[in-house]
Design a protein around this motif. Structure first.
Motif, PDB file in Angstrom:
ATOM      1  N   SER A 160       0.828  -1.205   0.000  1.00  0.00           N
ATOM      2  CA  SER A 160       0.000   0.000   0.000  1.00  0.00           C
ATOM      3  C   SER A 160       0.862   1.254   0.000  1.00  0.00           C
ATOM      4  O   SER A 160       0.602   2.210  -0.732  1.00  0.00           O
ATOM      5  CB  SER A 160      -0.928   0.004   1.226  1.00  0.00           C
ATOM      6  OG  SER A 160      -1.824  -1.083   1.190  1.00  0.00           O
ATOM      7  N   ILE A 161       1.916   1.231   0.834  1.00  0.00           N
ATOM      8  CA  ILE A 161       2.811   2.381   0.877  1.00  0.00           C
ATOM      9  C   ILE A 161       3.568   2.520  -0.429  1.00  0.00           C
ATOM     10  O   ILE A 161       3.696   3.615  -0.990  1.00  0.00           O
ATOM     11  CB  ILE A 161       3.771   2.258   2.076  1.00  0.00           C
ATOM     12  CG1 ILE A 161       2.979   2.424   3.387  1.00  0.00           C
ATOM     13  CG2 ILE A 161       4.884   3.296   1.995  1.00  0.00           C
ATOM     14  CD1 ILE A 161       3.795   2.235   4.642  1.00  0.00           C
ATOM     15  N   ARG A 162       4.061   1.403  -0.952  1.00  0.00           N
ATOM     16  CA  ARG A 162       4.804   1.462  -2.220  1.00  0.00           C
ATOM     17  C   ARG A 162       3.909   1.904  -3.372  1.00  0.00           C
ATOM     18  O   ARG A 162       4.369   2.564  -4.299  1.00  0.00           O
ATOM     19  CB  ARG A 162       5.415   0.094  -2.523  1.00  0.00           C
ATOM     20  CG  ARG A 162       6.544  -0.282  -1.583  1.00  0.00           C
ATOM     21  CD  ARG A 162       7.868  -0.084  -2.254  1.00  0.00           C
ATOM     22  NE  ARG A 162       8.964  -0.248  -1.314  1.00  0.00           N
ATOM     23  CZ  ARG A 162      10.181  -0.630  -1.679  1.00  0.00           C
ATOM     24  NH1 ARG A 162      10.434  -0.882  -2.949  1.00  0.00           N
ATOM     25  NH2 ARG A 162      11.144  -0.721  -0.790  1.00  0.00           N
ATOM     26  N   PHE A 163       2.645   1.502  -3.334  1.00  0.00           N
ATOM     27  CA  PHE A 163       1.722   1.925  -4.392  1.00  0.00           C
ATOM     28  C   PHE A 163       1.678   3.437  -4.487  1.00  0.00           C
ATOM     29  O   PHE A 163       1.656   4.009  -5.579  1.00  0.00           O
ATOM     30  CB  PHE A 163       0.327   1.377  -4.100  1.00  0.00           C
ATOM     31  CG  PHE A 163      -0.742   1.909  -5.016  1.00  0.00           C
ATOM     32  CD1 PHE A 163      -0.831   1.477  -6.327  1.00  0.00           C
ATOM     33  CD2 PHE A 163      -1.663   2.844  -4.558  1.00  0.00           C
ATOM     34  CE1 PHE A 163      -1.817   1.972  -7.182  1.00  0.00           C
ATOM     35  CE2 PHE A 163      -2.645   3.343  -5.393  1.00  0.00           C
ATOM     36  CZ  PHE A 163      -2.719   2.903  -6.707  1.00  0.00           C
ATOM     37  N   VAL A 164       1.676   4.110  -3.339  1.00  0.00           N
ATOM     38  CA  VAL A 164       1.629   5.571  -3.325  1.00  0.00           C
ATOM     39  C   VAL A 164       2.998   6.167  -3.617  1.00  0.00           C
ATOM     40  O   VAL A 164       3.163   6.964  -4.539  1.00  0.00           O
ATOM     41  CB  VAL A 164       1.102   6.088  -1.972  1.00  0.00           C
ATOM     42  CG1 VAL A 164       1.119   7.617  -1.940  1.00  0.00           C
ATOM     43  CG2 VAL A 164      -0.311   5.571  -1.714  1.00  0.00           C
TER      44      VAL A 164
END
Length: 433
Positions: free
Chosen positions: A369-373
């Motif tokens: 989720s963090i990497r997606f952003v």
């Protein structure tokens, strides 16, 4: 919660002793494989833009598309990858990702040797390697808690980041020399070999991860939503994601244009480019070593805004080099040193915090989720950099990126981090969720 036992999982993690990681053969095996692959990656990170700019005479827009292709996978498959990875053994995912990256990269020297290499093929290879990198990196940041004790996570991250910075230090300089001697396409073969070494090391590593039972699986969209709610429901994580995402967006604008700026605008040789990157990476090595002392002195919470402000301001040094080209070399080295040092302090601190507070069953989705952003913004930024570079020119585009980076630190510089010394630990409810 029902869980199935994997026969490859070891019964217990290593003993709880900070010094024990130096005697933990299992961790050292994984660590050595990662050190080799990270060294090889530095050669490819230099060789690919050199192939595009020097051998294939790519335009600013084509360089932007190439850079976007390398990170586009985080935007395209980043979120479902996290849910899938939370259903699988992370180490196994990393093994297959290494193999895919090795095979994809090997096509570059083969096509070059046959005289068939074109920019679109280089872009395609970058995209495939990027997809494998999504699965590898999310698994990599989720694997550590299954290899070491909770109180050893920070030490393990520090050791891994130290070797990454040694690779950043030695890799570009050696890569520049290898590219000058062997040519950029042939130098990529070394990265292929290091990925195969990582493949072998991970194959002999053992972890204590227990794969989630099938009956514990929810629909993919439900699991993705759970990961997003965990990240954005935590006010501290929310601010960290804001700073990291904005910084990555604008730094991508700058660094997409960097090979064109150095090789064409300033007239640097490939060897000089490698030396600039290597000397700047010394700061990262020092930062990885000094992070525990900095955290002990000013506190874990305050280390995050202090480091974020520092690397945001340091980004201005790069376009300033265009104003004073006679001192461009030392200015760029200084920027690399300060930027690498402070980014490492920031990364080790915030990644350790993320891993510590996140329940094991959510680690993959949290990281995805963090990497997606924070990585998902990068292909957009790279395409924007290519378009702006074609329209306004390389140097004005870099000024836009450097000015934008100043805003990145605001998410953590204004808020609760200054009022705390230590970041919170996982609660009992979190650990049981």
């Amino acid at each position: 919660m029902t869980q199935s036992v994997d026969p490859d999982a070891v019964a217990d993690p290593p003993a709880s002793s900070r010094a024990s990681l130096w005697r933990d053969g299992n961790f050292l095996t994984m660590w050595s494989g990662q050190a080799l692959s990270q060294f090889g990656e530095q050669i490819t990170n230099l060789a690919v833009p050199v192939i595009a700019v020097v051998l294939l005479h790519a335009t600013e827009l084509e360089v932007g598309v190439l850079n976007a292709a390398g990170v586009a996978a985080f935007l395209i498959v980043g979120l479902p990858a996290g849910a899938w990875i939370d259903r699988m053994r992370k180490r196994h995912v990393m093994i297959w990702a290494d193999l895919v990256r090795a095979l994809a990269l090997m096509t570059v020297p083969m096509l070059w040797w046959l005289g068939w290499l074109q920019i679109w093929q280089l872009i395609l290879v970058a995209f495939v390697v990027g997809i494998a990198a999504v699965f590898f990196d999310v698994s990599y940041q989720s694997l550590i808690p299954s290899l070491v004790k909770t109180d050893q996570i920070a030490e393990a991250n520090g050791k891994l980041e130290s070797t990454a910075q040694i690779a950043h230090l030695a890799g570009p300089a050696i890569g520049g020399w290898l590219i000058g001697v062997l040519s950029a396409p042939v130098a990529i073969v070394i990265n292929v070999a290091t990925y195969l070494a990582s493949f072998a090391a991970l194959s002999t590593t053992r972890d204590h991860e227990v794969r989630r039972a099938p009956e514990d699986h929810e629909p993919i969209m439900t699991e993705i939503g759970e990961g997003l709610r965990w990240v954005f429901g935590n006010p501290l994580l929310r601010r960290i994601v804001g700073t990291t995402g904005v910084s990555n967006f604008f730094s991508t604008v700058v660094f997409t244009m960097l090979p064109l700026f150095l090789l064409r605008h300033l007239g640097f040789t490939v060897e000089a480019l490698g030396i600039v990157l290597s000397l700047g990476a010394i700061g990262g090595l020092v930062g990885a070593v000094m992070t525990p002392r900095i955290v002990a002195r000013i506190g874990e919470a305050r280390a995050i805004p202090v480091s974020a402000i520092s690397f945001s301001v340091a980004a201005l040094f790069i376009p300033v080099a265009a104003i004073v080209p006679e001192v461009a070399f030392p200015l760029l080295v200084a920027q690399g040193f300060i930027g690498s040092f402070t980014v490492l302090v920031y990364n080790i601190t915030q990644v350790t915090f993320r891993q510590r507070i996140t329940p094991p069953r959510l680690l993959g989705r949290m990281n995805a989720s963090i990497r997606f952003v924070v990585w998902g913004v990068m292909p957009i930024a790279a395409l924007l950099a290519g378009a702006l570079g074609q329209w306004l020119g390389v140097v004005p585009t870099m000024w836009i990126g450097a000015a934008g980076e100043l805003f990145a630190a605001l998410f953590v510089a204004i808020g609760p981090f200054w009022r705390m010394r230590e970041l919170p630990a996982a609660t009992t409810a979190d650990a049981d969720s």
